[in-house]
Design a protein around this motif. Structure first.
Motif, PDB file in Angstrom:
ATOM      1  N   SER A   1       0.825  -1.211   0.000  1.00 47.21           N
ATOM      2  CA  SER A   1       0.000   0.000   0.000  1.00 47.21           C
ATOM      3  C   SER A   1       0.859   1.261   0.000  1.00 47.21           C
TER       4      SER A   1
ATOM      5  N   PHE B   1       2.111   1.665  -3.531  1.00 45.23           N
ATOM      6  CA  PHE B   1       1.012   2.089  -4.402  1.00 45.23           C
ATOM      7  C   PHE B   1       0.740   3.578  -4.214  1.00 45.23           C
ATOM      8  N   LEU B   2       0.708   4.030  -2.968  1.00 49.26           N
ATOM      9  CA  LEU B   2       0.434   5.444  -2.714  1.00 49.26           C
ATOM     10  C   LEU B   2       1.593   6.340  -3.149  1.00 49.26           C
ATOM     11  N   ARG B   3       2.811   5.841  -3.115  1.00 49.20           N
ATOM     12  CA  ARG B   3       3.938   6.632  -3.614  1.00 49.20           C
ATOM     13  C   ARG B   3       3.805   6.893  -5.106  1.00 49.20           C
ATOM     14  N   GLY B   4       3.302   5.927  -5.818  1.00 49.32           N
ATOM     15  CA  GLY B   4       3.160   6.063  -7.264  1.00 49.32           C
ATOM     16  C   GLY B   4       1.958   6.907  -7.668  1.00 49.32           C
ATOM     17  N   ARG B   5       0.918   6.947  -6.849  1.00 53.38           N
ATOM     18  CA  ARG B   5      -0.309   7.665  -7.189  1.00 53.38           C
ATOM     19  C   ARG B   5      -0.691   8.590  -6.043  1.00 53.38           C
ATOM     20  N   ALA B   6       0.202   9.461  -5.632  1.00 54.59           N
ATOM     21  CA  ALA B   6      -0.033  10.295  -4.457  1.00 54.59           C
ATOM     22  C   ALA B   6      -1.039  11.412  -4.717  1.00 54.59           C
ATOM     23  N   ASP B   7      -1.042  11.991  -5.900  1.00 56.96           N
ATOM     24  CA  ASP B   7      -1.898  13.135  -6.182  1.00 56.96           C
ATOM     25  C   ASP B   7      -3.131  12.723  -6.975  1.00 56.96           C
ATOM     26  N   VAL B   8      -4.204  13.433  -6.728  1.00 61.05           N
ATOM     27  CA  VAL B   8      -5.450  13.208  -7.462  1.00 61.05           C
ATOM     28  C   VAL B   8      -5.335  13.917  -8.804  1.00 61.05           C
ATOM     29  N   ALA B   9      -5.634  13.213  -9.871  1.00 62.99           N
ATOM     30  CA  ALA B   9      -5.508  13.805 -11.203  1.00 62.99           C
ATOM     31  C   ALA B   9      -6.566  14.876 -11.433  1.00 62.99           C
ATOM     32  N   GLU B  10      -7.777  14.619 -10.967  1.00 60.97           N
ATOM     33  CA  GLU B  10      -8.851  15.571 -11.204  1.00 60.97           C
ATOM     34  C   GLU B  10      -9.854  15.475 -10.060  1.00 60.97           C
TER      35      GLU B  10
END
Length: 55
Positions: free
Chosen positions: A23, A26-35
């Motif tokens: 986890s 996973f969060l390191r790779g997708r830390a920011d919300v795209a939209e």
């Protein structure tokens, strides 16, 4: 401890710590919300006071 208890201990440790590591990666790779979802410019949330109750 019996050998089966040691096996289950190691297995449970691997599942818990492996899930934590997965986890975090996973969060390191997708830390920011795209939209962000659309919302109104002014939704007046600050106009609503905190609910006051008599106790």
């Amino acid at each position: 401890m019996t050998p089966i208890a040691i096996v289950f201990l190691v297995l449970s440790i691997l599942i818990v710590w492996g899930g934590l590591i997965a986890s975090v990666l996973f969060l390191r790779g997708r830390a920011d919300v795209a939209e962000y979802p659309p919302g109104e410019a002014d939704d007046h949330r600050e106009d609503e006071a905190i609910a006051e109750r008599d106790t």
